[in-house]
Write a protein that holds these residues in place. Sequence first.
Motif, PDB file in Angstrom:
ATOM      1  N   SER A  22       2.786 -25.174   1.339  1.00  0.00           N
ATOM      2  CA  SER A  22       3.074 -24.702   2.691  1.00  0.00           C
ATOM      3  C   SER A  22       2.539 -23.296   2.957  1.00  0.00           C
ATOM      4  O   SER A  22       2.495 -22.859   4.099  1.00  0.00           O
ATOM      5  N   ILE A  23       2.131 -22.596   1.917  1.00  0.00           N
ATOM      6  CA  ILE A  23       1.585 -21.237   2.086  1.00  0.00           C
ATOM      7  C   ILE A  23       0.157 -21.358   2.611  1.00  0.00           C
ATOM      8  O   ILE A  23      -0.667 -22.058   2.007  1.00  0.00           O
TER       9      ILE A  23
ATOM     10  N   SER B 113      -2.626 -26.253  -5.445  1.00  0.00           N
ATOM     11  CA  SER B 113      -2.257 -25.010  -4.752  1.00  0.00           C
ATOM     12  C   SER B 113      -1.653 -23.956  -5.676  1.00  0.00           C
ATOM     13  O   SER B 113      -1.085 -22.973  -5.213  1.00  0.00           O
ATOM     14  N   GLU B 114      -1.788 -24.143  -6.991  1.00  0.00           N
ATOM     15  CA  GLU B 114      -1.304 -23.124  -7.921  1.00  0.00           C
ATOM     16  C   GLU B 114      -2.097 -21.836  -7.720  1.00  0.00           C
ATOM     17  O   GLU B 114      -3.240 -21.865  -7.261  1.00  0.00           O
TER      18      GLU B 114
ATOM     19  N   SER C 157      -2.802 -14.777  -4.990  1.00  0.00           N
ATOM     20  CA  SER C 157      -3.466 -15.055  -6.269  1.00  0.00           C
ATOM     21  C   SER C 157      -4.182 -13.813  -6.792  1.00  0.00           C
ATOM     22  O   SER C 157      -4.099 -13.494  -7.982  1.00  0.00           O
ATOM     23  N   ALA C 158      -4.875 -13.119  -5.907  1.00  0.00           N
ATOM     24  CA  ALA C 158      -5.592 -11.896  -6.308  1.00  0.00           C
ATOM     25  C   ALA C 158      -4.605 -10.845  -6.810  1.00  0.00           C
ATOM     26  O   ALA C 158      -4.860 -10.174  -7.818  1.00  0.00           O
ATOM     27  N   GLU C 159      -3.458 -10.726  -6.137  1.00  0.00           N
ATOM     28  CA  GLU C 159      -2.443  -9.759  -6.565  1.00  0.00           C
ATOM     29  C   GLU C 159      -1.886 -10.121  -7.943  1.00  0.00           C
ATOM     30  O   GLU C 159      -1.698  -9.239  -8.787  1.00  0.00           O
TER      31      GLU C 159
ATOM     32  N   VAL D 236       9.426 -30.232  -5.087  1.00  0.00           N
ATOM     33  CA  VAL D 236       9.913 -29.175  -4.203  1.00  0.00           C
ATOM     34  C   VAL D 236       9.061 -27.923  -4.360  1.00  0.00           C
ATOM     35  O   VAL D 236       8.640 -27.307  -3.376  1.00  0.00           O
ATOM     36  N   LYS D 237       8.783 -27.535  -5.601  1.00  0.00           N
ATOM     37  CA  LYS D 237       7.989 -26.326  -5.854  1.00  0.00           C
ATOM     38  C   LYS D 237       6.552 -26.497  -5.361  1.00  0.00           C
ATOM     39  O   LYS D 237       5.967 -25.576  -4.791  1.00  0.00           O
ATOM     40  N   ALA D 238       5.976 -27.677  -5.566  1.00  0.00           N
ATOM     41  CA  ALA D 238       4.606 -27.931  -5.095  1.00  0.00           C
ATOM     42  C   ALA D 238       4.546 -27.892  -3.569  1.00  0.00           C
ATOM     43  O   ALA D 238       3.621 -27.316  -2.989  1.00  0.00           O
TER      44      ALA D 238
END
Length: 145
Positions: free
Chosen positions: A27-28, A64-65, A37-39, A20-22
């Motif tokens: 989906s982003i 996608s982490e 990621s930069a933030e 679910v988390k992946a």
Amino acid sequence: MNTFRNERQNHVSKTELRSVKAASRDSIPEEQRNKLSAEVCDHAADLLKKASAGSMLVYVPFRSEPDTWPLIRWAWNNGVSVVVPRSLKHDRSMELYNLRSAEELEKGSYGIMEPHPMKAELCDEAAVPDVFGYRAWRLTGREED
């Protein structure tokens, strides 16, 4: 509300929770993921600066982490030691290594880039907080003694 409960309670299993988390991360849109990621990296670097941290424990990004490479490079450039995990599939444990360059990485047991045990330096010790779910069950799904 926390929907995670251990498998004995017949709710969401660790595998289902990861899926679910992946899927949520996947989906982003890539452009938004890169911005987020930069933030995350900027915020983490600010916290490390404020704490005058000499080391940090971080993961090497997979799929996608959030991309932690900018934070890792920032740490190397600012004299902060970078500690990353290596999974040991035979007993489902981890070892921690001081990572000094990307060349010390290899594809690990689960396809994730991890420290090569003959290239990276094994970390002596680390204190790591754990994630607990309902009734002191860890996210690993094993009950604490």
